[in-house]
Scaffold this motif. Structure first.
Motif, PDB file in Angstrom:
ATOM      1  N   SER A  95       0.800  -1.223   0.000  1.00 22.37           N
ATOM      2  CA  SER A  95       0.000   0.000   0.000  1.00 22.37           C
ATOM      3  C   SER A  95       0.835   1.276   0.000  1.00 22.37           C
ATOM      4  N   PHE A  96       2.131   1.183   0.300  1.00 22.82           N
ATOM      5  CA  PHE A  96       2.952   2.380   0.398  1.00 22.82           C
ATOM      6  C   PHE A  96       3.205   2.986  -0.979  1.00 22.82           C
ATOM      7  N   ARG A  97       3.112   4.296  -1.065  1.00 20.14           N
ATOM      8  CA  ARG A  97       3.444   5.044  -2.282  1.00 20.14           C
ATOM      9  C   ARG A  97       4.384   6.176  -1.895  1.00 20.14           C
ATOM     10  N   LEU A  98       5.290   6.529  -2.790  1.00 23.29           N
ATOM     11  CA  LEU A  98       6.172   7.659  -2.519  1.00 23.29           C
ATOM     12  C   LEU A  98       5.328   8.901  -2.252  1.00 23.29           C
ATOM     13  N   PRO A  99       5.567   9.606  -1.153  1.00 22.56           N
ATOM     14  CA  PRO A  99       4.726  10.757  -0.820  1.00 22.56           C
ATOM     15  C   PRO A  99       5.155  12.052  -1.501  1.00 22.56           C
ATOM     16  N   TRP A 100       6.095  11.978  -2.473  1.00 23.87           N
ATOM     17  CA  TRP A 100       6.599  13.204  -3.082  1.00 23.87           C
ATOM     18  C   TRP A 100       6.547  13.100  -4.596  1.00 23.87           C
ATOM     19  N   ASP A 101       6.576  14.282  -5.233  1.00 22.34           N
ATOM     20  CA  ASP A 101       6.772  14.367  -6.673  1.00 22.34           C
ATOM     21  C   ASP A 101       8.251  14.610  -6.936  1.00 22.34           C
ATOM     22  N   GLY A 102       8.660  14.451  -8.187  1.00 22.91           N
ATOM     23  CA  GLY A 102      10.044  14.727  -8.565  1.00 22.91           C
ATOM     24  C   GLY A 102      10.848  13.455  -8.741  1.00 22.91           C
ATOM     25  N   ARG A 103      12.130  13.629  -9.065  1.00 14.76           N
ATOM     26  CA  ARG A 103      13.040  12.491  -9.258  1.00 14.76           C
ATOM     27  C   ARG A 103      13.339  11.868  -7.914  1.00 14.76           C
ATOM     28  N   ALA A 104      13.029  10.587  -7.744  1.00 16.11           N
ATOM     29  CA  ALA A 104      13.262   9.996  -6.431  1.00 16.11           C
ATOM     30  C   ALA A 104      13.378   8.481  -6.497  1.00 16.11           C
ATOM     31  N   VAL A 105      14.240   7.972  -5.650  1.00 19.45           N
ATOM     32  CA  VAL A 105      14.327   6.548  -5.339  1.00 19.45           C
ATOM     33  C   VAL A 105      14.388   6.459  -3.821  1.00 19.45           C
ATOM     34  N   LEU A 106      13.510   5.651  -3.249  1.00 17.82           N
ATOM     35  CA  LEU A 106      13.554   5.382  -1.817  1.00 17.82           C
ATOM     36  C   LEU A 106      13.991   3.933  -1.646  1.00 17.82           C
ATOM     37  N   LEU A 107      15.122   3.751  -1.002  1.00 21.98           N
ATOM     38  CA  LEU A 107      15.699   2.429  -0.781  1.00 21.98           C
ATOM     39  C   LEU A 107      15.552   2.090   0.698  1.00 21.98           C
ATOM     40  N   HIS A 108      15.112   0.883   0.984  1.00 20.97           N
ATOM     41  CA  HIS A 108      14.900   0.427   2.357  1.00 20.97           C
ATOM     42  C   HIS A 108      15.679  -0.881   2.528  1.00 20.97           C
ATOM     43  N   LEU A 109      16.649  -0.878   3.438  1.00 28.47           N
ATOM     44  CA  LEU A 109      17.448  -2.079   3.698  1.00 28.47           C
ATOM     45  C   LEU A 109      17.074  -2.624   5.070  1.00 28.47           C
ATOM     46  N   SER A 110      16.791  -3.924   5.135  1.00 23.26           N
ATOM     47  CA  SER A 110      16.456  -4.542   6.412  1.00 23.26           C
ATOM     48  C   SER A 110      17.680  -4.513   7.322  1.00 23.26           C
ATOM     49  N   ALA A 111      17.456  -4.656   8.617  1.00 22.77           N
ATOM     50  CA  ALA A 111      18.542  -4.551   9.590  1.00 22.77           C
ATOM     51  C   ALA A 111      19.628  -5.593   9.356  1.00 22.77           C
ATOM     52  N   ASP A 112      19.263  -6.769   8.839  1.00 18.79           N
ATOM     53  CA  ASP A 112      20.271  -7.801   8.583  1.00 18.79           C
ATOM     54  C   ASP A 112      20.890  -7.676   7.193  1.00 18.79           C
ATOM     55  N   GLY A 113      20.417  -6.719   6.395  1.00 20.89           N
ATOM     56  CA  GLY A 113      20.959  -6.501   5.052  1.00 20.89           C
ATOM     57  C   GLY A 113      20.523  -7.517   4.029  1.00 20.89           C
ATOM     58  N   ALA A 114      19.666  -8.462   4.408  1.00 22.81           N
ATOM     59  CA  ALA A 114      19.271  -9.532   3.490  1.00 22.81           C
ATOM     60  C   ALA A 114      18.193  -9.104   2.504  1.00 22.81           C
ATOM     61  N   THR A 115      17.351  -8.149   2.891  1.00 25.06           N
ATOM     62  CA  THR A 115      16.256  -7.702   2.026  1.00 25.06           C
ATOM     63  C   THR A 115      16.435  -6.228   1.713  1.00 25.06           C
ATOM     64  N   TRP A 116      16.389  -5.920   0.413  1.00 28.12           N
ATOM     65  CA  TRP A 116      16.440  -4.539  -0.055  1.00 28.12           C
ATOM     66  C   TRP A 116      15.122  -4.261  -0.763  1.00 28.12           C
ATOM     67  N   SER A 117      14.453  -3.194  -0.396  1.00 28.25           N
ATOM     68  CA  SER A 117      13.213  -2.804  -1.058  1.00 28.25           C
ATOM     69  C   SER A 117      13.410  -1.429  -1.671  1.00 28.25           C
ATOM     70  N   MET A 118      12.731  -1.180  -2.778  1.00 24.37           N
ATOM     71  CA  MET A 118      12.918   0.085  -3.473  1.00 24.37           C
ATOM     72  C   MET A 118      11.624   0.548  -4.111  1.00 24.37           C
ATOM     73  N   TRP A 119      11.340   1.843  -3.960  1.00 22.42           N
ATOM     74  CA  TRP A 119      10.251   2.504  -4.661  1.00 22.42           C
ATOM     75  C   TRP A 119      10.892   3.581  -5.522  1.00 22.42           C
ATOM     76  N   ASN A 120      10.412   3.751  -6.756  1.00 24.48           N
ATOM     77  CA  ASN A 120      10.973   4.805  -7.609  1.00 24.48           C
ATOM     78  C   ASN A 120       9.862   5.652  -8.204  1.00 24.48           C
ATOM     79  N   ASP A 121      10.247   6.754  -8.834  1.00 24.93           N
ATOM     80  CA  ASP A 121       9.257   7.689  -9.357  1.00 24.93           C
ATOM     81  C   ASP A 121       8.596   7.153 -10.621  1.00 24.93           C
ATOM     82  N   TRP A 122       7.573   7.845 -11.072  1.00 28.26           N
ATOM     83  CA  TRP A 122       6.711   7.323 -12.133  1.00 28.26           C
ATOM     84  C   TRP A 122       7.423   7.159 -13.472  1.00 28.26           C
ATOM     85  N   CYS A 123       8.503   7.912 -13.709  1.00 29.05           N
ATOM     86  CA  CYS A 123       9.190   7.755 -14.998  1.00 29.05           C
ATOM     87  C   CYS A 123      10.531   7.035 -14.860  1.00 29.05           C
ATOM     88  N   GLY A 124      10.860   6.549 -13.679  1.00 26.50           N
ATOM     89  CA  GLY A 124      12.126   5.836 -13.501  1.00 26.50           C
ATOM     90  C   GLY A 124      13.304   6.711 -13.870  1.00 26.50           C
TER      91      GLY A 124
END
Length: 198
Positions: A95-124
């Motif tokens: 359900s999470f969506r980037l709350p901003w407009d503009g050029r953006a990548v939000l990277l989320h790394l789990s505490a153990d570093g095993a899982t990386w999640s990423m959300w990017n803007d509408w045009c990549g």
């Protein structure tokens, strides 16, 4: 330039690289970034993963470690990126969506570093390349650095992708010049886990 104060313009994240892969990554990053001596670089260890970011000003202001050890990284130049408390809660990937407009990548790394999640803007607008690298994996915004860490050579060139580039002037979908390296599609939630990429 006010828009570039305290901004991350690129990153690499890797896990499980052998010594040759890590050395190749470091050398390729050094070669690529030597042309931009004004960029500040900073590295972070996150469990088994290593993250390096580079950008303008205090790049550390765009990296937030949560009390439970997760790391949130904001790359690019989004408009009004002031909702860190919202992001520091564990975002629900469905359900999470980037709350901003503009050029953006939000990277989320789990505490153990095993899982990386990423959300990017509408045009990549900030391409993120990724590839398996031996027993590990690597992702980043500099294509030659990811290719070097994964030790991709002319033997790994994708002929369909090369033909698409020559015919259309660009790659199709998530293709890159190499079979084993892909680019993250725009406007998506992407995740790297020990089971692979999705």
């Amino acid at each position: 330039m006010p828009g570039n104060i305290d901004s991350i313009v690129g990153f690499t994240v890797h896990q499980g690289l052998d010594a040759r892969g890590a050395a190749a990554l470091a050398e390729a990053a050094r070669r690529a970034l030597r042309h931009f001596p004004w960029l500040n670089r900073k590295s972070f260890a996150v469990g088994a993963a290593t993250l390096e970011v580079w950008g303008h000003g205090d790049v550390g202001r765009r990296v937030h470690r949560t009390p439970d050890g997760r790391l949130l990284v904001l790359a690019g130049s989004p408009v009004a990126p002031n909702d860190w408390p919202l992001l520091c809660a564990s975002p629900d990937p469905d359900s999470f969506r980037l709350p901003w407009d503009g050029r953006a990548v939000l990277l989320h790394l789990s505490a153990d570093g095993a899982t990386w999640s990423m959300w990017n803007d509408w045009c990549g607008s900030i391409p993120v390349f990724h590839a398996p690298a031996g027993q590990g994996r690597v992702a980043g915004t500099l294509e030659p650095v990811v290719a070097a860490a994964a030790r991709l050579t002319a033997d790994h060139i994708s002929m369909p992708a090369l033909v698409a580039l020559l015919v259309h002037g660009h790659f199709l979908g998530d293709w890159t010049l190499y079979r084993d390296m892909k680019v993250v599609p725009p406007d998506c939630f992407a995740q790297w886990t020990p089971a692979g990429f999705q």
